[in-house]
Design an enzyme around this catalytic site. Structure first.
Site, short mmCIF file in Angstrom:
data_model
loop_
_atom_site.label_atom_id
_atom_site.label_comp_id
_atom_site.label_asym_id
_atom_site.label_seq_id
_atom_site.Cartn_x
_atom_site.Cartn_y
_atom_site.Cartn_z
N CYS A 89 8.37 -19.50 13.44
CA CYS A 89 7.77 -18.17 13.56
C CYS A 89 6.51 -18.14 12.69
CB CYS A 89 8.75 -17.09 13.08
SG CYS A 89 7.99 -15.45 13.04
N CYS A 121 6.97 -14.18 17.35
CA CYS A 121 7.23 -15.48 17.97
C CYS A 121 8.18 -15.37 19.17
CB CYS A 121 7.80 -16.47 16.94
SG CYS A 121 9.48 -16.08 16.43
N TYR A 160 -4.18 15.83 -28.18
CA TYR A 160 -2.87 16.47 -28.23
C TYR A 160 -1.95 15.90 -29.32
CZ TYR A 160 -1.95 12.45 -25.16
OH TYR A 160 -1.90 11.20 -24.63
N ASP A 164 -28.87 -4.25 -11.66
CA ASP A 164 -28.39 -3.34 -10.61
C ASP A 164 -29.00 -3.70 -9.26
OD1 ASP A 164 -26.92 -2.06 -12.46
OD2 ASP A 164 -28.28 -0.35 -12.69
N LYS A 215 8.84 15.89 -15.93
CA LYS A 215 7.96 15.43 -14.86
C LYS A 215 8.05 16.34 -13.62
CE LYS A 215 6.17 11.55 -15.25
NZ LYS A 215 6.63 10.23 -15.50
N ASP A 253 -2.61 13.20 -16.61
CA ASP A 253 -2.44 11.88 -15.99
C ASP A 253 -3.72 11.06 -16.17
OD1 ASP A 253 -1.25 9.89 -14.64
OD2 ASP A 253 -1.30 10.84 -12.67
N CYS A 309 14.24 -12.05 12.39
CA CYS A 309 13.81 -13.05 13.37
C CYS A 309 14.54 -14.35 13.06
CB CYS A 309 12.30 -13.22 13.22
SG CYS A 309 11.69 -14.75 13.90
N CYS A 333 11.55 -10.96 18.06
CA CYS A 333 10.50 -10.96 17.05
C CYS A 333 9.15 -10.72 17.73
CB CYS A 333 10.49 -12.30 16.31
SG CYS A 333 9.07 -12.49 15.23
N GLU A 340 2.94 22.03 -22.88
CA GLU A 340 1.55 21.80 -22.48
C GLU A 340 1.52 20.82 -21.31
OE1 GLU A 340 1.36 19.95 -26.35
OE2 GLU A 340 0.10 18.37 -25.51
N LYS A 355 1.07 17.60 -19.03
CA LYS A 355 1.02 16.16 -19.27
C LYS A 355 -0.14 15.63 -18.44
CE LYS A 355 3.94 12.04 -19.36
NZ LYS A 355 3.04 11.10 -18.73
S1 IVH Z 1 2.34 13.38 -26.70
C1 IVH Z 1 4.40 10.60 -29.69
N1 IVH Z 1 1.19 15.00 -25.00
O1 IVH Z 1 1.97 10.55 -21.63
C2 IVH Z 1 4.07 11.15 -28.38
N2 IVH Z 1 1.38 12.71 -24.38
O2 IVH Z 1 4.43 9.17 -20.90
C3 IVH Z 1 2.64 11.20 -28.12
N3 IVH Z 1 0.37 12.18 -22.22
O3 IVH Z 1 1.58 7.87 -23.83
C4 IVH Z 1 2.32 11.65 -26.76
N4 IVH Z 1 -0.35 14.20 -21.76
O4 IVH Z 1 -0.53 8.91 -22.77
C5 IVH Z 1 1.58 13.73 -25.23
N5 IVH Z 1 0.13 16.52 -23.62
C6 IVH Z 1 0.53 15.28 -23.87
C7 IVH Z 1 0.29 14.25 -22.95
C8 IVH Z 1 0.74 12.97 -23.24
C9 IVH Z 1 -0.29 12.94 -21.34
C10 IVH Z 1 0.64 10.74 -22.00
C11 IVH Z 1 0.42 9.86 -23.19
C12 IVH Z 1 1.73 9.20 -23.43
C13 IVH Z 1 2.37 9.29 -22.08
C14 IVH Z 1 3.88 9.19 -22.16
#
Ligand code: IVH
Length: 704
Positions: A453, A432, A236, A47, A324, A130, A447, A429, A126, A128
């Site tokens: 150029c 040039c 999940y 480090d 989404k 990220d 251009c 442009c 639920e 999703k």
């Molecule tokens: S279920 C067979 N649940 O989204 C399906 N996926 O775009 C298994 N992800 O690859 C996935 N939150 O990485 C599921 N509550 C959730 C999620 C989730 C995020 C992700 C996961 C998946 C991707 C698909």
């Protein structure tokens, strides 16, 4: 390194010498640690070396070496990890962007199961998350390994790293003998902010967003680095199991929670689409206060027996969908408009914005596309974007969809500063001074300077050495700019005479600032290695307008070798006759691309530059790829909606190169529909026919 001079006291000469010593010492330590698995110095010493290196580079940025160790940290190369074959494939989710698409999801499930529209059907809803997905295998309650998704079949072995995450238990009680828990690794906002402050304090690049930070942290060859990063995990789903977890999705999630996994508290049981959409809106409202990034809501059929009946398409389950969120938006001030000149001479206006955070990323510029877009009227005078012209000083709304370049969604005329003038798009442009003209039907002003150029010449060279083209190690965009500025490399052919001109004699590369004996020799060697180049790569590298990577490969495959191609292109010069007909007839070609190609080769200066280049090269003929083992070989696929990562033509060519047949319409013969945002009737028809629908990312995952 005791008794070393304070960084603030170092002379330039001393700094330069020390950077050399540090690069050697850090390189040796990396090699001992990663390649030989036999560390020679302690973590603290390591480090100290990297911190000193970063501090010197921060004080003397121009001395930063091309092989700087500070460029080598971050996500480890995937080759560094062992591979794990998933016992049960890790799938992706198909997407819905509108309420109607969610209703179609429900309808198609009912149809598949033979359920009446009014029959009760429960779903879980639920967030999703990220982050990045992880599969953790437990045998007899003990964690045995953890793997990233990889291509869905084979992932990277990140067991040591996963073990450092507090949310991932090492030992489970009351679990089936074999249990693969799946879920998302993510980083909370507060932890992300703190990490970036630390990164910057150590002179390292901050992460762009929490997802990148999570991925970069999990995929570290050194698990101790992962341990120092505050990663979290929500379970999940599951993969391989020796006994069922429960009878419903909700109970299974509760069971995972009871055996010490974190599960998302916003998971709720909903009856039918009304309940799902209601929960979606509630989660959307809470999104900003959750403390971690989510990008939608996932709906899953609750009854696991029904999930079993519904089964899977090739990459997505029929029983789940991701709804989404729309792209994120933010308001800010437009501080200026810059005009950039690209490789093909296109004048691209770029909005310079007062920095603003959009979806967790600081945005300070956005594309303005072209002059019509700024004027709010197309070439015919019809309104676009509601007809509001964009002026410097305007209050504009910016959005980001995924990782694409930010765009302007709207502007607020009530906040327009007094005296703001309509933007005058230049007709010369800015680089040039050549005339910049718009051809009929083209929204872009270009251009006319061609290779005189400097902006076009440099951009062409940058493209030439880019990864998908010649990919010459040690010769990136930065070096090309410097060599061009100093007159060492003006055309692609100059690259291949660099050693003759600057390998020996009065002026030598190794004596240039930032270069040394080793780096100069490495570059000469890297250039030597690229004297042999496949036909398709060479054609793409030339950067001819409309001729992308996929098209270049397609053309190469058609003609086989370079000489045959040159003879054909010359014969097609009149833009008519058999040679022209053959060229235009190549699948996916079209007259625009063919004209651009023939014109480029017929243009004297450009042709002289190409011929001078090819005199230095051995051009390998093109042969058809073997598509055995391709997951899409023999499949009929259809693209619809907007593709964000590639053009339609490229997507088509890539699919075909992998043995798929690309069709323009959905029918019962369609195996797969790749739907981007804005997909309409084709997506609906596919849903009605039970055709698998995936998004562009899932498609890219599928074809690797
Ligand atoms: S279920 C067979 N649940 O989204 C399906 N996926 O775009 C298994 N992800 O690859 C996935 N939150 O990485 C599921 N509550 C959730 C999620 C989730 C995020 C992700 C996961 C998946 C991707 C698909």
């Amino acid at each position: 390194m005791t008794g070393k001079v304070a960084v603030t006291e170092l002379t330039e000469e001393q700094a330069k010498a020390e950077l050399v010593r540090l690069a050697l010492a850090i390189g040796k330590a990396n090699d001992a640690y990663h390649a030989k698995d036999a560390p020679e110095i302690s973590d603290a010493e390591y480090d100290a070396l990297t911190l000193r290196n970063a501090a010197i580079e921060a004080r003397f940025p121009h001395l930063k070496r091309s092989d700087s160790p500070s460029e080598q940290v971050g996500a480890a190369p995937s080759e560094g990890f062992g591979k794990i074959q998933h016992k049960v494939r890790m799938l992706s989710l198909s997407n819905a962007f509108t309420d109607e698409e969610v209703e179609e999801f429900d309808t198609s499930i009912r149809k598949y199961l033979g359920l009446a529209p009014e029959a009760p059907l429960a779903y879980t809803a639920e967030p999703k998350i990220d982050g990045l997905s992880l599969s953790i295998r437990y045998e007899n309650g003990r964690l045995v390994h953890a793997a990233t998704r990889g291509d869905g079949e084979v992932g990277e072995n990140v067991t040591a790293n996963a073990r450092t995450i507090a949310d991932i238990p090492e030992q489970l009680d009351a679990a089936p003998d074999v249990l693969e828990v799946r879920g998302e690794v993510y980083m909370a906002h507060a932890d992300f902010d703190a990490l970036n402050i630390r990164q910057e304090a150590q002179g390292q690049k901050p992460f762009a967003n929490p997802r990148n930070a999570a991925a970069g942290s999990l995929r570290q060859l050194d698990a101790e680095i992962t341990r120092a990063r505050p990663l979290k995990f929500f379970a999940y789903a599951w993969g391989d199991l020796s006994a069922p977890l429960a009878e419903t999705q909700m109970e299974a999630i509760n069971r995972l929670n009871s055996i010490r996994f974190s599960t998302n508290p916003l998971t709720e049981l909903c009856d039918g689409t009304a309940g799902m959409l209601d929960h979606y809106r509630q989660i959307e409202q809470q999104r900003a206060t959750l403390g971690y990034d989510i990008d939608g809501v996932v709906y899953k059929v609750n009854d696991l027996a029904l999930q079993g009946r519904l089964g899977f398409r090739s990459t997505t389950p029929r029983w789940a969908i991701a709804h989404k969120f729309p792209a994120e938006l933010a308001w800010t001030r437009l501080e200026g408009i810059d005009i950039q000149v690209g490789r093909t001479g296109a004048l691209s206006p770029v909005a310079r914005l007062h920095p603003v955070t959009v979806g967790g990323v600081v945005v300070s510029n956005a594309t303005l596309h072209n002059e019509d877009y700024i004027a709010g009227r197309d070439a015919k005078g019809d309104e676009i974007r509601g007809g509001k012209d964009i002026r410097i000083g305007d209050w504009v709304q910016v959005y980001r969809a995924g990782d694409v370049i930010p765009k302007i969604a709207d502007l607020d005329l009530s906040k327009r500063p007094e005296g703001a003038e309509p933007f005058q798009f230049p007709n010369r442009c800015p680089e040039c001074g050549s005339e910049a003209i718009r051809e009929d039907g083209d929204a872009v002003r270009r251009c006319t300077g061609g290779l005189i150029c400097p902006a076009q010449a440099v951009e062409k060279l940058k493209h030439f050495v880019s990864r998908a083209a010649f990919d010459i190690e040690g010769l990136g965009a930065k070096q090309v700019e410097q060599f061009y500025r100093d007159g060492w490399i003006k055309t692609p052919a100059d690259i291949f005479t660099l050693q003759d001109r600057y390998g020996t004699g009065k002026q030598q590369l190794k004596n240039r600032e930032g270069w040394g004996d080793k780096s100069a020799n490495n570059l000469f060697q890297a250039i030597e290695e690229k004297r042999k180049i496949p036909f398709g790569k060479l054609l793409f590298a030339l950067g001819i307008r409309h001729v992308g990577e996929a098209a270049s490969n397609m053309i190469a495959l058609h003609y086989g070798d370079w000489d045959t191609f040159i003879a054909a292109i010359d014969a097609a010069k009149p833009l008519e006759g058999p040679a022209w007909d053959e060229l235009v007839g190549i699948d996916g070609m079209g007259t625009i691309m063919a004209t651009s190609l023939v014109t480029a080769f017929a243009q004297e200066a450009e042709r002289a530059s190409i011929d001078a280049l090819t005199a230095h090269l051995t051009i390998e003929p093109a042969t058809r790829p073997d598509t055995t083992g391709s997951p899409v070989a023999g499949k009929t696929v259809v693209f619809t909606g907007t593709l964000e990562k590639m053009t339609r033509a490229e997507a088509k060519a890539r699919a075909e190169a992998m043995g798929a047949k690309v069709s323009g319409s959905v029918s019962s013969k369609t195996d797969l529909l790749i739907a981007g945002p804005g997909a309409g009737s084709k997506a609906k028809k596919a849903a009605d026919l039970g055709v698998e629908v995936i998004d562009e990312d899932a498609w890219l995952d599928l074809i690797g």
